[in-house]
Design a protein around this motif. Structure first.
Motif, PDB file in Angstrom:
ATOM      1  N   THR A  75     -14.255   9.172   5.038  1.00 60.53           N
ATOM      2  CA  THR A  75     -15.033   8.436   4.038  1.00 60.53           C
ATOM      3  C   THR A  75     -16.143   7.621   4.689  1.00 60.53           C
ATOM      4  O   THR A  75     -15.885   6.834   5.606  1.00 60.53           O
ATOM      5  CB  THR A  75     -14.109   7.530   3.209  1.00 60.53           C
ATOM      6  N   TYR A  76     -17.361   7.811   4.179  1.00 62.19           N
ATOM      7  CA  TYR A  76     -18.542   7.125   4.707  1.00 62.19           C
ATOM      8  C   TYR A  76     -19.266   6.367   3.582  1.00 62.19           C
ATOM      9  O   TYR A  76     -20.482   6.303   3.552  1.00 62.19           O
ATOM     10  CB  TYR A  76     -19.481   8.131   5.370  1.00 62.19           C
ATOM     11  N   ILE A  77     -18.471   5.819   2.664  1.00 64.58           N
ATOM     12  CA  ILE A  77     -19.040   5.116   1.506  1.00 64.58           C
ATOM     13  C   ILE A  77     -19.623   3.769   1.911  1.00 64.58           C
ATOM     14  O   ILE A  77     -20.662   3.341   1.403  1.00 64.58           O
ATOM     15  CB  ILE A  77     -17.960   4.932   0.410  1.00 64.58           C
ATOM     16  N   GLY A  78     -18.968   3.078   2.830  1.00 68.02           N
ATOM     17  CA  GLY A  78     -19.461   1.760   3.249  1.00 68.02           C
ATOM     18  C   GLY A  78     -19.295   0.725   2.159  1.00 68.02           C
ATOM     19  O   GLY A  78     -18.199   0.517   1.641  1.00 68.02           O
ATOM     20  N   LEU A  79     -20.405   0.034   1.800  1.00 70.98           N
ATOM     21  CA  LEU A  79     -20.378  -1.036   0.786  1.00 70.98           C
ATOM     22  C   LEU A  79     -19.366  -2.125   1.139  1.00 70.98           C
ATOM     23  O   LEU A  79     -18.653  -2.644   0.285  1.00 70.98           O
ATOM     24  CB  LEU A  79     -20.071  -0.465  -0.605  1.00 70.98           C
ATOM     25  N   GLY A  80     -19.322  -2.462   2.428  1.00 69.56           N
ATOM     26  CA  GLY A  80     -18.449  -3.536   2.861  1.00 69.56           C
ATOM     27  C   GLY A  80     -17.056  -3.103   3.254  1.00 69.56           C
ATOM     28  O   GLY A  80     -16.225  -3.937   3.622  1.00 69.56           O
ATOM     29  N   TYR A  81     -16.767  -1.786   3.191  1.00 68.48           N
ATOM     30  CA  TYR A  81     -15.444  -1.270   3.550  1.00 68.48           C
ATOM     31  C   TYR A  81     -15.620  -0.082   4.497  1.00 68.48           C
ATOM     32  O   TYR A  81     -16.344   0.867   4.175  1.00 68.48           O
ATOM     33  CB  TYR A  81     -14.685  -0.817   2.303  1.00 68.48           C
ATOM     34  N   HIS A  82     -14.934  -0.127   5.632  1.00 68.81           N
ATOM     35  CA  HIS A  82     -15.113   0.911   6.653  1.00 68.81           C
ATOM     36  C   HIS A  82     -13.764   1.224   7.302  1.00 68.81           C
ATOM     37  O   HIS A  82     -12.953   0.316   7.534  1.00 68.81           O
ATOM     38  CB  HIS A  82     -16.080   0.440   7.750  1.00 68.81           C
ATOM     39  N   GLU A  83     -13.554   2.494   7.620  1.00 65.96           N
ATOM     40  CA  GLU A  83     -12.356   2.828   8.381  1.00 65.96           C
ATOM     41  C   GLU A  83     -12.415   2.089   9.713  1.00 65.96           C
ATOM     42  O   GLU A  83     -13.451   2.024  10.367  1.00 65.96           O
ATOM     43  CB  GLU A  83     -12.264   4.337   8.624  1.00 65.96           C
ATOM     44  N   ALA A  84     -11.279   1.495  10.098  1.00 69.68           N
ATOM     45  CA  ALA A  84     -11.216   0.736  11.348  1.00 69.68           C
ATOM     46  C   ALA A  84     -10.008   1.198  12.145  1.00 69.68           C
ATOM     47  O   ALA A  84      -9.050   1.747  11.594  1.00 69.68           O
ATOM     48  CB  ALA A  84     -11.110  -0.764  11.050  1.00 69.68           C
ATOM     49  N   CYS A  85     -10.047   0.973  13.431  1.00 70.95           N
ATOM     50  CA  CYS A  85      -8.953   1.360  14.317  1.00 70.95           C
ATOM     51  C   CYS A  85      -8.100   0.121  14.624  1.00 70.95           C
ATOM     52  O   CYS A  85      -8.539  -0.778  15.349  1.00 70.95           O
ATOM     53  CB  CYS A  85      -9.494   1.955  15.610  1.00 70.95           C
ATOM     54  N   LEU A  86      -6.912   0.074  14.054  1.00 67.57           N
ATOM     55  CA  LEU A  86      -5.993  -1.035  14.300  1.00 67.57           C
ATOM     56  C   LEU A  86      -5.261  -0.787  15.607  1.00 67.57           C
ATOM     57  O   LEU A  86      -4.488   0.171  15.713  1.00 67.57           O
ATOM     58  CB  LEU A  86      -4.986  -1.142  13.146  1.00 67.57           C
ATOM     59  N   PRO A  87      -5.503  -1.604  16.635  1.00 66.32           N
ATOM     60  CA  PRO A  87      -4.781  -1.410  17.899  1.00 66.32           C
ATOM     61  C   PRO A  87      -3.276  -1.463  17.678  1.00 66.32           C
ATOM     62  O   PRO A  87      -2.770  -2.362  16.980  1.00 66.32           O
ATOM     63  CB  PRO A  87      -5.270  -2.580  18.757  1.00 66.32           C
ATOM     64  N   ALA A  88      -2.559  -0.510  18.254  1.00 68.04           N
ATOM     65  CA  ALA A  88      -1.113  -0.421  18.034  1.00 68.04           C
ATOM     66  C   ALA A  88      -0.396  -1.701  18.461  1.00 68.04           C
ATOM     67  O   ALA A  88       0.599  -2.092  17.841  1.00 68.04           O
ATOM     68  CB  ALA A  88      -0.556   0.780  18.797  1.00 68.04           C
ATOM     69  N   VAL A  89      -0.905  -2.362  19.493  1.00 69.46           N
ATOM     70  CA  VAL A  89      -0.260  -3.582  19.974  1.00 69.46           C
ATOM     71  C   VAL A  89      -0.336  -4.683  18.914  1.00 69.46           C
ATOM     72  O   VAL A  89       0.568  -5.517  18.801  1.00 69.46           O
ATOM     73  CB  VAL A  89      -0.893  -4.038  21.312  1.00 69.46           C
ATOM     74  N   ILE A  90      -1.391  -4.687  18.110  1.00 69.22           N
ATOM     75  CA  ILE A  90      -1.511  -5.668  17.020  1.00 69.22           C
ATOM     76  C   ILE A  90      -0.668  -5.237  15.829  1.00 69.22           C
ATOM     77  O   ILE A  90      -0.003  -6.064  15.193  1.00 69.22           O
ATOM     78  CB  ILE A  90      -2.991  -5.852  16.630  1.00 69.22           C
ATOM     79  N   GLN A  91      -0.669  -3.944  15.545  1.00 70.32           N
ATOM     80  CA  GLN A  91       0.159  -3.438  14.437  1.00 70.32           C
ATOM     81  C   GLN A  91       1.620  -3.757  14.671  1.00 70.32           C
ATOM     82  O   GLN A  91       2.300  -4.300  13.792  1.00 70.32           O
ATOM     83  CB  GLN A  91      -0.030  -1.925  14.291  1.00 70.32           C
ATOM     84  N   ARG A  92       2.125  -3.425  15.858  1.00 66.04           N
ATOM     85  CA  ARG A  92       3.553  -3.588  16.123  1.00 66.04           C
ATOM     86  C   ARG A  92       3.954  -5.060  16.266  1.00 66.04           C
ATOM     87  O   ARG A  92       5.015  -5.462  15.787  1.00 66.04           O
ATOM     88  CB  ARG A  92       3.922  -2.815  17.404  1.00 66.04           C
ATOM     89  N   ASN A  93       3.101  -5.865  16.882  1.00 60.73           N
ATOM     90  CA  ASN A  93       3.506  -7.232  17.230  1.00 60.73           C
ATOM     91  C   ASN A  93       3.078  -8.299  16.225  1.00 60.73           C
ATOM     92  O   ASN A  93       3.536  -9.440  16.311  1.00 60.73           O
ATOM     93  CB  ASN A  93       2.978  -7.589  18.620  1.00 60.73           C
ATOM     94  N   ILE A  94       2.207  -7.938  15.276  1.00 59.99           N
ATOM     95  CA  ILE A  94       1.813  -8.914  14.241  1.00 59.99           C
ATOM     96  C   ILE A  94       2.092  -8.363  12.847  1.00 59.99           C
ATOM     97  O   ILE A  94       2.920  -8.906  12.119  1.00 59.99           O
ATOM     98  CB  ILE A  94       0.329  -9.322  14.390  1.00 59.99           C
ATOM     99  N   LEU A  95       1.420  -7.274  12.470  1.00 59.76           N
ATOM    100  CA  LEU A  95       1.567  -6.745  11.111  1.00 59.76           C
ATOM    101  C   LEU A  95       3.020  -6.413  10.792  1.00 59.76           C
ATOM    102  O   LEU A  95       3.497  -6.669   9.685  1.00 59.76           O
ATOM    103  CB  LEU A  95       0.692  -5.499  10.936  1.00 59.76           C
ATOM    104  N   GLU A  96       3.746  -5.852  11.759  1.00 56.07           N
ATOM    105  CA  GLU A  96       5.123  -5.408  11.516  1.00 56.07           C
ATOM    106  C   GLU A  96       6.154  -6.408  12.032  1.00 56.07           C
ATOM    107  O   GLU A  96       7.342  -6.083  12.115  1.00 56.07           O
ATOM    108  CB  GLU A  96       5.341  -4.041  12.178  1.00 56.07           C
ATOM    109  N   ASN A  97       5.735  -7.622  12.325  1.00 62.20           N
ATOM    110  CA  ASN A  97       6.609  -8.608  12.971  1.00 62.20           C
ATOM    111  C   ASN A  97       6.885  -9.778  12.024  1.00 62.20           C
ATOM    112  O   ASN A  97       5.980 -10.552  11.712  1.00 62.20           O
ATOM    113  CB  ASN A  97       5.933  -9.111  14.258  1.00 62.20           C
TER     114      ASN A  97
END
Length: 951
Positions: A75-97
C-alpha cells in the motif's frame, strides 16, 4: 472445573474463596449483595443477547480465521499512514511485555521512572526533529493534534485580537483531508471561521489569528514556507505546521523557519498501521506556551536528596483542575506507542534515521525517473516520499489491484504514490510493471537506485539532531534489550501487584486478547484501503459495535473516538447536531454535577455549551431538587446533563431514573460518562437508567491495557434518535445518515486495539460479563469490610454497600501530620501503587480492586493499608522524621553506611512478611514537583547542564 473457561482465568476469587468473602461482608449470596447494592428498578429483566462464550483456544482459532479475510496488499496511499518496520526487539520487549503495557499513567512518579525516561526520550526526539523548544508526551493522532493547535492558538490570541473578536483560521488546501474534516468539527462550536485556500495566494491583511500548513503537502510537494511564516508573523498571525516526522530527518525543521506549533504522527517510527491506530501523535511548540500546551509534559526535577528524578510537569491533569476553564479536555495520551516510537529513535539513532529517510527519498526519485521514461508526467517538482503521476486512474486502479497494490487517487487524472521504509527495489519494479501495462509498453527492470535527491538545497536539513547520549548508545539488539529491561525494572505494573485505582479499572489484560496485535494480517492494513480488503476487520468491528450496543441498551455505536475524553466530546457533538436538526440551535446549557470528572466540563465547553453546576447532597448524591430547579430554570435552552453512573463517589444513586426524566421533561438529552461501566455490564445499562448517549472506556471496562497512560478507546453508544448523527469520515464512508464531521483521523479510530475488547466480550459471553461485574462489586465490598474500623468510607448506598469502588477519608490523619500523599508514597514500600488520590474529594483515596484480583491479593492490599493505619497512629504532627513522611524508601537508603532515621531499616523496607518474597524498589525518593515546575526541563540533557544554566 472447566479449565478451558476464560471466565475462570479472568475472575480473580476462586469458588472456595467465595463463601469466606461473603461471610466477611455479611451476605448469604452474591444475589443478596447485588440486591442490596443496585436499585431494583434499573436491573435488567433478561440476560444480554450475546453469542455463547468461546474458550481461549476457540477464540485463537476464530481470530486467526478472521485475519485471513484481510488482504494485505502493498500500500502506497500515504496521507499520514505508512507501512513501518517494527524492530523485533521493541515488539517483543515492549509491545508484547505486560511490564510495559499494563502500567498506569505515571501520576506516582517514584514508581514510574522507567516509563518517564522513555517518554522524555520521545519528547527530546520530537524537539530535535521539529526544531521546537517544548514537546508533550503524545496526543491521539495527527488530525486531533492539528485541532489542538488551532484551539491553543485561538486561546493565546493577543489582547487586541480577542477584543476585536478575531476568529479566522487559515487552512492550506494541501492539508490531509481527514485533518481538514476534524478541524471543521472542532471549529464549529468555538465559532472559529475556517478559510481554506492556497497558501501562495494568502492575503495577510485579512483578520486571521492563525494558520496551518502541511509539510510536505498532501500531494507530496515540498514547499518553502519561510516567507509565508515571516509575513504571517508581521501580521500577528501564528502558524502551525503539520509535518511528516520522517521527512524532518531530511528537510529543514519547522522551527528553523519560525513556526509556532508543529504537529504530526510518529506512526512511521515502527508502529503498525493497524487499520488506523493506535498511533502516537506529537505536539511541539514554543516554551512561551508551556501553560497552554495540551496533554502531558514529562519534566526533569529532583527528589528529596537532590538527585535527578522525572515526573509529569505543570498541568498534569489540567482539565481536572481548571474544569470548564481548561484549554483542552485531553486526559489520555498514546503512551505505549510513544514509548515504542521513542525506542525506534534510540535503536536507529541519528545515522540510522538518516539512512532510512535517504533510502525512502532515493527510492521515490528512482521511481519517478522510471515512470517518466515510460512517458508519464510526474507533477511534484520537490518531494520527499510521494510522487504524483498524471494517468488514467480507472485503468491504473484496475491493474494495480490485480497486482495487490494500492495507490491513492485524489482525482480522476492523478495517481499519488507514497513510498515507505519497507519499500524495496522489487516493489518499485512491480509499480513500474503496472504503469507499463496500462501504457502498453514493456517495463524496464530497475536494478539499482539512482544517486540523487528531490529536495532543493535551500530546504535540506543542515542542523544536527539526536545528539544526546541515549540516541547514540543502544544500536545492537543486546544493548537495547538491556536498556528496555533497565527501564522496565523501575516501573510498577500489573505484573507485580494490584493497582486499585478508583475510576480507572486496572483489570487483567489477558494474553489471549493481546496476541493478535502482533499478527501482520491485522497490523499492516492502511485505514483508507478499499473496504473489501479489510473484511476481517469489518467483521470484528461490526460485531463489536453490536456487542457494545447490546450491552448499553442503545441502538447504535461509533468506534471512532480514540479516548474517553474524545468520546465525551463526540457524544456532546451528536447531541448538539440532534438539537440543531430540530431547529433548537439555542440549546446550549449543560448541567454537570459538582462531583463529575474534570473532563466533563472541559468537553462541554469544547462542544460550545455553557456549564451549569448542580449541587451534591451530604451523602454525595446528586441533589435532585437543585437539579430540578436548574433544569426548569434553563428549560428553554437546556441541551444536556452529563452524569456518571454509578456516581464518581462509588454509589448507585437510587434517583437516577427520576434525574434522567427531569432532563427529558425539560427538553434536554442525557449523556452518561462510561467511566464506571464496570459496575453496570450485565446488571443494568445506560438505556435502562434513561440516558441517551454514553461513551465507554474500552481501556477500562473492556480490557484494553492502559499502557502507561494510553492507548485508550472511547466509543459512543446512542439511543435511536441520535444514530443518524454518528461521526463520519471524508475518505471512507462511516457514521449515520446525517453524520457529524470526523472526531478522529481514522474511520474506526484505533481499530487494532478494538481487537482486545472484541476478544474480552467474545470469550466472557453474557454470563461471564455479568459475573465480572458482580465480582467487581464483591471485591470492593470485601475491601470495605476489611478496612472497617481503620478507615472511614465516605459514601455508601442506602443499604450500606459500596458499588465497584469506594472513597476512604484520609483527612482526619492531618492531626498526626499525615497527608493522603504520605499514605500513597508509603504504599510503594509495601509493593503497591496507590489508589486514586484526592479525586473526586481532596484528602481521600478512591479504591477499585476490579474483578480480576484474587482474595489473596486483596488481603495483601488490606494488610498493607491496616499496617499503614497503625503507623499513622504512632506518629505526631511535631515529628516529621517518620516512616510515612520519608517514604518511599530506596535501596540506596537501605544500603547506605549511615542510617539517620528513628526506625529500623527493616521497618522501612519490609514492614510485612509477604514483601520479603517480592520486593519492589522505588528508584528515587519523593519527587519535588514544585522545583520541576519552577525549572521546566523537558528534554534529556544531563541535569548538570540544567543546574549550571540555573546558576
Amino acid at each position: 472445573m472447566k479449565t478451558d473457561s476464560f471466565k475462570l482465568r479472568h475472575i480473580g476469587p476462586s469458588k472456595k474463596d467465595l463463601s469466606s468473602m461473603l461471610g466477611t461482608i455479611k451476605a448469604d449470596s452474591i444475589d443478596q449483595l447485588i440486591f442490596e447494592t443496585v436499585p431494583n428498578d434499573i436491573l435488567l429483566k433478561k440476560p444480554l443477547n450475546l453469542a455463547t462464550a468461546m474458550s481461549e483456544q476457540e477464540y485463537s482459532a476464530h481470530i486467526q480465521k478472521l485475519s485471513a479475510k484481510n488482504k494485505v496488499f502493498k500500500t502506497y496511499i500515504g496521507l499520514g499512514y505508512h507501512e513501518a518496520c517494527l524492530p523485533a526487539v521493541i515488539q517483543r520487549n515492549i509491545l508484547e511485555n505486560p511490564g510495559w503495557y499494563t502500567a498506569y499513567t505515571p501520576y506516582q512518579a517514584e514508581i514510574a521512572q522507567g516509563r518517564l525516561e522513555a517518554l522524555l526520550n520521545y519528547q527530546t526526539m520530537i524537539c530535535d526533529l521539529t526544531g521546537m523548544e517544548l514537546a508533550n508526551a503524545s496526543l491521539l493522532d495527527e488530525s486531533t493534534a492539528a485541532a489542538e493547535a488551532m484551539t491553543m492558538l485561538f486561546a493565546v490570541r493577543s489582547r487586541d485580537q480577542k477584543k476585536n473578536e478575531v476568529n479566522k483560521f487559515f487552512v492550506s488546501e494541501e492539508m490531509l483531508p481527514q485533518t481538514l474534516d476534524l478541524l471543521k468539527t472542532r471549529a464549529i462550536p468555538l465559532d472559529i471561521e475556517l478559510v481554506v485556500g492556497d497558501h501562495q495566494k494568502f492575503d495577510f491583511s485579512s483578520e486571521f489569528y492563525g494558520a496551518i500548513l502541511q509539510y510536505p503537502g498532501k500531494s507530496g510537494q515540498v514547499y518553502d514556507y519561510a516567507d509565508f511564516v515571516e509575513k504571517a508573523h508581521q501580521a500577528e498571525i501564528k502558524v502551525a505546521v503539520a509535518a511528516d516526522i520522517l521527512s524532518l530527518v531530511s528537510l529543514k525543521s519547522p522551527g528553523s523557519f519560525d513556526a509556532d506549533v508543529v504537529v504530526g504522527t510518529t506512526q512511521r517510527f515502527g508502529i503498525p498501521l493497524g487499520y488506523g491506530g493506535p498511533h502516537a501523535a506529537y505536539f511541539a511548540t514554543r516554551e512561551a506556551y508551556k501553560r497552554n500546551i495540551p496533554g502531558r509534559i514529562i519534566g526533569v526535577t529532583q527528589d528529596m536528596n537532590g538527585n535527578r528524578a522525572l515526573r509529569m510537569a505543570l498541568q498534569t491533569r489540567e482539565q481536572h483542575i481548571k474544569r470548564d476553564k481548561a484549554t483542552s479536555n485531553i486526559c489520555t495520551a498514546q503512551v505505549l506507542l510513544a514509548v515504542m516510537a521513542g525506542m525506534y529513535g534510540v535503536y536507529h539513532g541519528p545515522e540510522g534515521l538518516k539512512y532510512i529517510a535517504s533510502k525512502v527519498n532515493v527510492l521515490a526519485c528512482t521511481l519517478s525517473d522510471a515512470l517518466k521514461n515510460l512517458g508519464y508526467k510526474q507533477i511534484n517538482s520537490s518531494y520527499f516520499d510521494t510522487i504524483s503521476i498524471q494517468a488514467n486512474t480507472i485503468k491504473i486502479k484496475e491493474v494495480a489491484e490485480a497486482h495487490e497494490v494500492n495507490f491513492f487517487y485524489p482525482d480522476t487524472e492523478t495517481v499519488s504514490i507514497s513510498l515507505n521504509e519497507a519499500t524495496t527495489i522489487e516493489d518499485l519494479n512491480t509499480i513500474v510493471a503496472i504503469f507499463a501495462k496500462v501504457a502498453g509498453k514493456g517495463a524496464v527492470q530497475i536494478k539499482e537506485i539512482v544517486n540523487s535527491s528531490s529536495i532543493p538545497k535551500n530546504l535540506e536539513r543542515t542542523t544536527e539532531f539526536l545528539t544526546n547520549e541515549v540516541f547514540n548508545s543502544y544500536h545492537s539488539e543486546t544493548e537495547l534489550m538491556r536498556y528496555i529491561k533497565k527501564l522496565e525494572r523501575k516501573d510498577l505494573s500489573l505484573n507485580h501487584s494490584m493497582i486499585a485505582l478508583g475510576s480507572c479499572t486496572m483489570k487483567l489484560n489477558a494474553a489471549s486478547e493481546m496476541l493478535p496485535l502482533s499478527d501482520p494480517q491485522w497490523g499492516n492494513i492502511h485505514p483508507f484501503v478499499p473496504v473489501d480488503q479489510a473484511q476481517g476487520y469489518h467483521e470484528v468491528l461490526k460485531t463489536l459495535e453490536d456487542q457494545l450496543t447490546e450491552i448499553t441498551g442503545f441502538s447504535g455505536t461509533s468506534l471512532q473516538p480514540n479516548s474517553g475524553a474524545q468520546g465525551e466530546f463526540a457524544g456532546l457533538m451528536v447531541i448538539r447536531a440532534y438539537h440543531e436538526s430540530r431547529g433548537d440551535h439555542h440549546r446550549n446549557i449543560c448541567l454537570i454535577p459538582s462531583s463529575a470528572h474534570g473532563t466533563n466540563p472541559a468537553s462541554a465547553v469544547m462542544a460550545g455549551m455553557k456549564v451549569v453546576v448542580t449541587k451534591a447532597t451530604e451523602e454525595g448524591n446528586i441533589d435532585v431538587e437543585d437539579l430540578r430547579e436548574k433544569a426548569v430554570k434553563h428549560k428553554d435552552n437546556l441541551a444536556a446533563l452529563m452524569v456518571t453512573y454509578p456516581s464518581t463517589h462509588g454509589v448507585y444513586e437510587s434517583a437516577i431514573k427520576e434525574i434522567t426524566q427531569i432532563i427529558h421533561d425539560n427538553g434536554g438529552q442525557v449523556y452518561m460518562d462510561g467511566a464506571n461501566m464496570n459496575a453496570q455490564v450485565g446488571l443494568t445499562n445506560p438505556g435502562a437508567i434513561g440516558a441517551d448517549v454514553c461513551h465507554l472506556n474500552l481501556h477500562k471496562t473492556f480490557a484494553i491495557p492502559h499502557g502507561g497512560g494510553g492507548p485508550g478507546v472511547g466509543p459512543i453508544c446512542v439511543a435511536k434518535q441520535l444514530v443518524p448523527f454518528l461521526p463520519g469520515n471524508p475518505i471512507i464512508a462511516t457514521g449515520g445518515e446525517k453524520a457529524i464531521t470526523a472526531i478522529s483521523a481514522a474511520p474506526w479510530g484505533s481499530s487494532l486495539a478494538c481487537l482486545i475488547s472484541y476478544g474480552y466480550i467474545t470469550m466472557l459471553g453474557a454470563k461471564g460479563l455479568k459475573e465480572a461485574t458482580e465480582y467487581a462489586i464483591l471485591n470492593a465490598n470485601y475491601i470495605k469490610e476489611r478496612l472497617d474500623g481503620h478507615y472511614n468510607v465516605l459514601y455508601v448506598g442506602e443499604r450500606g454497600r459500596a458499588a465497584h469502588e469506594m472513597i476512604i477519608d484520609c483527612r482526619p490523619f492531618k492531626e498526626n501530620g499525615i497527608e493522603v500523599t504520605d499514605i500513597a508514597k508509603r504504599l510503594m514500600d509495601y509493593g503497591f501503587h496507590a489508589p486514586t488520590v484526592s479525586f473526586p474529594v481532596a484528602g481521600t483515596m478512591m479504591i477499585e480492586p476490579t474483578e480480576s484480583e484474587s482474595k489473596e491479593e486483596l488481603d495483601r492490599f488490606c494488610d498493607a493499608m491496616i499496617s499503614i493505619r497503625q503507623e499513622i497512629k504512632e506518629v505526631t504532627a511535631d515529628n516529621p522524621n517518620n516512616v510515612l513522611k520519608n517514604a518511599p524508601h530506596t535501596m540506596a537508603m537501605l544500603t547506605a553506611d549511615t542510617w539517620d532515621f528513628p526506625y529500623s531499616r527493616e521497618r522501612a523496607a519490609y514492614p510485612l512478611s509477604y514483601i520479603v518474597e517480592n520486593k519492589f524498589w522505588p528508584t528515587v525518593r519523593r519527587v519535588d514537583d514544585a522545583y520541576g515546575d519552577r525549572n521546566l526541563i523537558c528534554t534529556c540533557a544531563p541535569i548538570e547542564e540544567y543546574m549550571e544554566a540555573e546558576a
